[in-house]
Write an enzyme that holds these catalytic residues in place. Sequence first.
Site, PDB file in Angstrom:
ATOM      1  N   TRP A  72       0.932  -1.366   0.156  1.00 56.03           N
ATOM      2  CA  TRP A  72      -0.050   0.194   0.090  1.00 56.03           C
ATOM      3  C   TRP A  72       0.649   1.283   0.186  1.00 56.03           C
ATOM      4  CZ3 TRP A  72      -0.319  -4.044   3.651  1.00 56.03           C
ATOM      5  CH2 TRP A  72       0.253  -3.718   4.778  1.00 56.03           C
ATOM      6  N   ARG A  73       2.127   1.238   0.187  1.00 57.66           N
ATOM      7  CA  ARG A  73       3.195   2.346   0.135  1.00 57.66           C
ATOM      8  C   ARG A  73       3.279   2.913  -1.368  1.00 57.66           C
ATOM      9  NH1 ARG A  73       6.529   1.301   4.889  1.00 57.66           N
ATOM     10  NH2 ARG A  73       5.015   2.209   6.502  1.00 57.66           N
ATOM     11  N   GLU A  97      -5.198   0.661   5.960  1.00 53.06           N
ATOM     12  CA  GLU A  97      -5.298   1.412   7.482  1.00 53.06           C
ATOM     13  C   GLU A  97      -6.581   0.733   8.247  1.00 53.06           C
ATOM     14  OE1 GLU A  97      -3.143   3.649   8.411  1.00 53.06           O
ATOM     15  OE2 GLU A  97      -2.371   4.056   6.637  1.00 53.06           O
ATOM     16  N   LEU A 133      -9.030 -12.022  11.683  1.00 52.80           N
ATOM     17  CA  LEU A 133      -8.655 -10.625  11.956  1.00 52.80           C
ATOM     18  C   LEU A 133      -9.316 -10.123  13.334  1.00 52.80           C
ATOM     19  CD1 LEU A 133      -8.025  -8.452   8.929  1.00 52.80           C
ATOM     20  CD2 LEU A 133      -6.382  -9.237  10.499  1.00 52.80           C
ATOM     21  N   TYR A 183      -8.296   9.116  12.616  1.00 51.48           N
ATOM     22  CA  TYR A 183      -6.868   8.450  12.070  1.00 51.48           C
ATOM     23  C   TYR A 183      -7.057   8.021  10.825  1.00 51.48           C
ATOM     24  CZ  TYR A 183      -3.439   5.136  11.298  1.00 51.48           C
ATOM     25  OH  TYR A 183      -2.366   4.480  10.667  1.00 51.48           O
ATOM     26  N   ASP A 195      -2.233   7.845  16.180  1.00 48.96           N
ATOM     27  CA  ASP A 195      -2.663   6.548  16.584  1.00 48.96           C
ATOM     28  C   ASP A 195      -1.707   6.222  17.879  1.00 48.96           C
ATOM     29  OD1 ASP A 195      -0.476   5.931  15.418  1.00 48.96           O
ATOM     30  OD2 ASP A 195      -1.149   3.872  14.510  1.00 48.96           O
TER      31      ASP A 195
END
Length: 350
Positions: free
Chosen positions: A20-21, A33, A76, A116, A134
């Site tokens: 995701w970067r 996120e 998760l 956030y 966060d």
Amino acid sequence: MNFQGELLSWYNTHKRDLPWRSTRDPYLVWLSEVMLQQTRVSQGLGYYNRFIETFPTLHSLAAASEQQVLRLWQGLGYYSRARNMHHTARELLNIHGGHFPATAKELEKLRGIGHYTAAAIASICFGEATAVLDGNVARVLARLTAFNQPVDSPAGIKTLRTFANQLIDPDNPADYNQAMMELGALVCTPGNPSCAECPVSSHCLAFQQRNVASFPIKMGKKPPLKISFFYLVICYQVSDTDYIVLRKRSGEGIWKNMYDFPAIESRVELSEEEIFGHFSQLLQTTGTTFVFGNMSPAYTHQLTHRTITAKFLTAICSSKPVLSSDLEAVPVNALSQYPLPRLIEHYLQR
Ligand code: SF4
């Protein structure tokens, strides 16, 4: 300026190569996120990759059923995140024409997107200079400033947020925010920060005072509530197919719309006599005969605010039982289509 420059230069060299970067697509940044809150990157990475393989776009997520989304999220935890993402994907499509709002203020109006996540999407995807805050970033800021208020108190959060927004690099908020998160994850870690390798140690008051272990200050947490679950696992066979009876959880609990078994939930330990008595009554309404198996050993499952101790009692029915509307008989080989809490998954695996 020195602080920002030193932080960004460290980030450019040391950042982890995460999928995701390399994107500014708000759908993918949003997913990463949300998925990585309360989850380690090593655990979240596999989930992230599977999720975007199945739902590569906002449209595909919106078109899925909630059951499919929960199934993919299974294991998760914090399942309201998945339910909220699914709801918001549909809202973005139906009300916003499939586009994300570009400001943190507007993003926060969407279900499941808090301060956030809104700050992360707005800064990374739209270049807005709003700082993320966060637990990781709060810890870094508290140490940098030797912050003498609890970082989890409303007043502490407000002060840290103001400070974080003063410190952000307005020319590169995307990298700055990610650099702060990365510093908290890799260097300024909770237990044993690597101050000797820290790129901003010359700006850190706690480090200069040799008092890093005293920060962050936190309010005391309430101990988790202890709760006992006694599950009834109804099994039967018809035409060589094995069935197991699942219950779809309704209400507003953490496992809403996931599947477990009929259960007694109690704040106190119950005797086997009480449990057998309760489940015998339930089974007598099913119009079939049954035999009980043994009670399983206790399974412990830790949630943020609860410690669950669960025991499972099997009942083998001689024919197809008549079931109430919240129960569903599922062929055992179709169980993989049903979203199950990890506690139930563990029991079934064993
Ligand atoms: Fe954290 Fe140590 Fe760096 Fe201060 S010097 S920010 S305590 S890692």
